[in-house]
Design a protein around this motif. Sequence first.
Motif, PDB file in Angstrom:
ATOM      1  N   GLU A 148       0.821  -1.221   0.000  1.00 49.30           N
ATOM      2  CA  GLU A 148       0.000   0.000   0.000  1.00 49.30           C
ATOM      3  C   GLU A 148       0.856   1.273   0.000  1.00 49.30           C
ATOM      4  N   TYR A 149       2.183   1.101   0.024  1.00 46.07           N
ATOM      5  CA  TYR A 149       3.068   2.275   0.084  1.00 46.07           C
ATOM      6  C   TYR A 149       2.969   3.089  -1.199  1.00 46.07           C
ATOM      7  N   ARG A 150       2.742   4.399  -1.031  1.00 47.09           N
ATOM      8  CA  ARG A 150       2.660   5.271  -2.212  1.00 47.09           C
ATOM      9  C   ARG A 150       4.002   5.935  -2.461  1.00 47.09           C
ATOM     10  N   MET A 151       4.584   5.657  -3.611  1.00 49.73           N
ATOM     11  CA  MET A 151       5.893   6.259  -3.909  1.00 49.73           C
ATOM     12  C   MET A 151       5.726   7.679  -4.433  1.00 49.73           C
ATOM     13  N   ASN A 152       6.729   8.486  -4.151  1.00 46.25           N
ATOM     14  CA  ASN A 152       6.781   9.849  -4.667  1.00 46.25           C
ATOM     15  C   ASN A 152       7.179   9.777  -6.152  1.00 46.25           C
ATOM     16  N   GLN A 153       6.399  10.412  -7.008  1.00 41.75           N
ATOM     17  CA  GLN A 153       6.694  10.368  -8.454  1.00 41.75           C
ATOM     18  C   GLN A 153       8.084  10.915  -8.781  1.00 41.75           C
ATOM     19  N   HIS A 154       8.548  11.825  -7.949  1.00 39.37           N
ATOM     20  CA  HIS A 154       9.848  12.427  -8.228  1.00 39.37           C
ATOM     21  C   HIS A 154      11.002  11.428  -8.062  1.00 39.37           C
ATOM     22  N   SER A 155      10.735  10.356  -7.318  1.00 38.53           N
ATOM     23  CA  SER A 155      11.788   9.349  -7.135  1.00 38.53           C
ATOM     24  C   SER A 155      12.160   8.708  -8.467  1.00 38.53           C
ATOM     25  N   PHE A 156      11.177   8.610  -9.366  1.00 35.57           N
ATOM     26  CA  PHE A 156      11.456   8.009 -10.676  1.00 35.57           C
ATOM     27  C   PHE A 156      12.378   8.893 -11.517  1.00 35.57           C
ATOM     28  N   VAL A 157      12.267  10.203 -11.279  1.00 32.02           N
ATOM     29  CA  VAL A 157      13.136  11.143 -12.003  1.00 32.02           C
ATOM     30  C   VAL A 157      14.590  10.893 -11.603  1.00 32.02           C
ATOM     31  N   ILE A 158      14.810  10.805 -10.295  1.00 36.16           N
ATOM     32  CA  ILE A 158      16.172  10.578  -9.800  1.00 36.16           C
ATOM     33  C   ILE A 158      16.685   9.230 -10.309  1.00 36.16           C
ATOM     34  N   ALA A 159      15.822   8.214 -10.334  1.00 37.71           N
ATOM     35  CA  ALA A 159      16.255   6.885 -10.768  1.00 37.71           C
ATOM     36  C   ALA A 159      16.743   6.910 -12.219  1.00 37.71           C
ATOM     37  N   VAL A 160      16.027   7.641 -13.062  1.00 36.62           N
ATOM     38  CA  VAL A 160      16.424   7.726 -14.476  1.00 36.62           C
ATOM     39  C   VAL A 160      17.763   8.466 -14.609  1.00 36.62           C
ATOM     40  N   ALA A 161      17.892   9.570 -13.891  1.00 33.38           N
ATOM     41  CA  ALA A 161      19.135  10.341 -13.940  1.00 33.38           C
ATOM     42  C   ALA A 161      20.299   9.511 -13.392  1.00 33.38           C
ATOM     43  N   ASP A 162      20.042   8.795 -12.317  1.00 34.52           N
ATOM     44  CA  ASP A 162      21.049   7.966 -11.658  1.00 34.52           C
ATOM     45  C   ASP A 162      21.550   6.890 -12.629  1.00 34.52           C
ATOM     46  N   CYS A 163      20.619   6.254 -13.297  1.00 33.84           N
ATOM     47  CA  CYS A 163      20.946   5.181 -14.225  1.00 33.84           C
ATOM     48  C   CYS A 163      21.770   5.716 -15.405  1.00 33.84           C
ATOM     49  N   TYR A 164      21.328   6.832 -15.963  1.00 33.37           N
ATOM     50  CA  TYR A 164      22.030   7.408 -17.119  1.00 33.37           C
ATOM     51  C   TYR A 164      23.464   7.782 -16.749  1.00 33.37           C
ATOM     52  N   ASP A 165      23.619   8.398 -15.603  1.00 31.60           N
ATOM     53  CA  ASP A 165      24.978   8.814 -15.219  1.00 31.60           C
ATOM     54  C   ASP A 165      25.862   7.607 -14.931  1.00 31.60           C
ATOM     55  N   ALA A 166      25.299   6.586 -14.299  1.00 27.90           N
ATOM     56  CA  ALA A 166      26.100   5.393 -14.000  1.00 27.90           C
ATOM     57  C   ALA A 166      26.541   4.716 -15.301  1.00 27.90           C
ATOM     58  N   LEU A 167      25.635   4.637 -16.262  1.00 28.34           N
ATOM     59  CA  LEU A 167      25.974   3.967 -17.522  1.00 28.34           C
ATOM     60  C   LEU A 167      27.024   4.721 -18.329  1.00 28.34           C
ATOM     61  N   THR A 168      26.985   6.047 -18.270  1.00 28.67           N
ATOM     62  CA  THR A 168      27.934   6.814 -19.081  1.00 28.67           C
ATOM     63  C   THR A 168      29.262   7.044 -18.359  1.00 28.67           C
ATOM     64  N   THR A 169      29.416   6.442 -17.192  1.00 28.24           N
ATOM     65  CA  THR A 169      30.656   6.602 -16.437  1.00 28.24           C
ATOM     66  C   THR A 169      31.488   5.335 -16.539  1.00 28.24           C
ATOM     67  N   MET A 170      32.779   5.501 -16.707  1.00 30.14           N
ATOM     68  CA  MET A 170      33.639   4.335 -16.704  1.00 30.14           C
ATOM     69  C   MET A 170      33.916   3.920 -15.267  1.00 30.14           C
ATOM     70  N   ARG A 171      33.771   2.636 -14.992  1.00 29.50           N
ATOM     71  CA  ARG A 171      34.098   2.112 -13.669  1.00 29.50           C
ATOM     72  C   ARG A 171      35.149   1.048 -13.884  1.00 29.50           C
ATOM     73  N   SER A 172      35.747   0.626 -12.797  1.00 29.35           N
ATOM     74  CA  SER A 172      36.823  -0.350 -12.967  1.00 29.35           C
ATOM     75  C   SER A 172      36.298  -1.643 -13.590  1.00 29.35           C
ATOM     76  N   TYR A 173      35.002  -1.907 -13.422  1.00 25.15           N
ATOM     77  CA  TYR A 173      34.452  -3.142 -13.961  1.00 25.15           C
ATOM     78  C   TYR A 173      33.588  -2.894 -15.190  1.00 25.15           C
ATOM     79  N   GLN A 174      33.588  -1.688 -15.695  1.00 30.80           N
ATOM     80  CA  GLN A 174      32.655  -1.388 -16.782  1.00 30.80           C
ATOM     81  C   GLN A 174      33.185  -0.232 -17.619  1.00 30.80           C
ATOM     82  N   ARG A 175      33.158  -0.388 -18.947  1.00 30.58           N
ATOM     83  CA  ARG A 175      33.553   0.749 -19.762  1.00 30.58           C
ATOM     84  C   ARG A 175      32.386   1.729 -19.818  1.00 30.58           C
TER      85      ARG A 175
END
Length: 462
Positions: free
Chosen positions: A316-343
């Motif tokens: 029954e927990y209602r999520m804040n719609q803005h959390s989805f915005v952060i999730a998309v931004a978070d994902c995009y930045d992680a993917l476009t960043t080089m990490r030791s285990y990921q180009r």
Amino acid sequence: MDRRQMENAIAGVVRHLGASLKNRGLYPPTHPLVRTPVEKCRMELNPFFADRSELALTVSDGTLVLEGVPIFQLTSSLELFMARLGAIGVPAVIFERGVSVEDIELFVRFLHETKDQGLPIQEIKERLARWGVTHIRVTAAEEKEKDDFTLAREIYGSALNAVVRALKDVRSGKTPDGAESNRVVREMSGMVSRNRDAMLALTLIKNFDEYTYNHSVNVSVLSLALAETLGLSEPERIGIGVAGLLHDVGKTQLALDLIRKPGTLTVEEFEEIKKHPEEGFAILGKMTHIHESTRSVVREHHMRFDRTGYPRPEPEYRMNQHSFVIAVADCYDALTTMRSYQRARTPRQALEIMRKLAGKSLDPDLVELLERSLGVYPVGTMVRLSTMEVGVVTGSQDGGTGEPQVAILFDRSGNPLAAPQGVDLKESDPSSGKRRRLILGTVNPLMHPPVSMSGVLQAISG
Ligand SMILES: [Fe+2]
Ligand SMILES: [Fe+2]
């Protein structure tokens, strides 16, 4: 308002500020002679905000200047106010639309109590933030002439400093100042509105050693761009931006080698990592100037669109719609960043991966929105031109909507140029009248040595 009315009103604003400032020296701070002029000042500001979001006052050669026109209605309290500003080292004051009586009062108190002379502008900014002044900014007068990239770089830099400070504070057991986060997010938000690409380009400058810091600022910038495209109100945008900036603040409670650990985590390690949204929620609860909704977003940023993430939400927990915005931004930045285990993925590759996650971990509408707001050729994309030259997209005309701007890095034979060369794609060939250069498509960035976006931007703005 015509010019004459404006002059009168602005002289009034400054006269009231001066009167309050003068009376602060004579009466206790709660005395009506201190408080009333501040209230009057706030009233006089109202008509200006009918058609502008901010009002800039500059002191130049001892003269008060409003939007480039000097004001000559001198009174003693007006002079006192300007003299105080000048002595501290403030060449320009900007009142933002949301300015409150409290802001003005604090600002006057700041001018009254700050005894230092000729402070550097950065120091003044920091002090005002610490005092909790939120809708009055100061700038160096010459800042207005800087180009957008320089400005964006400075704003990005001060946001980075703020994150470093906040995270270090938490690590050492102190509660960071939320006003500071608010201040830098407002600056970034203003810059995103003014020239989105200048700000987005900076998110592609990845600093491998300081991943968490850059990542925090990048997520904030990307979220602000999304929030603006969504047409959210200013307080909502700032709330989202602050959530972006602080979304991983809970990681400060984890062991450093765990955060930095390359490769896959053990089950136990992952259980540890999963605690960071709740930790962040707790930390934000202790900070001042943090909105309740911003706090929830930090707690929910890994819950996922399909609610399969962590902490696992009750049915029954209602999520804040803005959390989805952060999730998309978070994902995009992680993917476009080089990490030791990921180009690092290119912006386009990242978007492709995200399209597959749309509807599952990510909100499909927001993925589409991000794609649209980054454009066909997002900043940082390597492109081949019809001349067979290879360049990198550095922005677009009109700061987001127009044709891409390209800096050429390799000539037609694939040899690197001595310095990146910004070209105008609209430029036509005099003999044929047709355009000299067209974008043919993207090139695989792995075919070329990695590009330093900061170097490119510096070279072409320079
Ligand atoms: Fe996170
Ligand atoms: Fe993150």
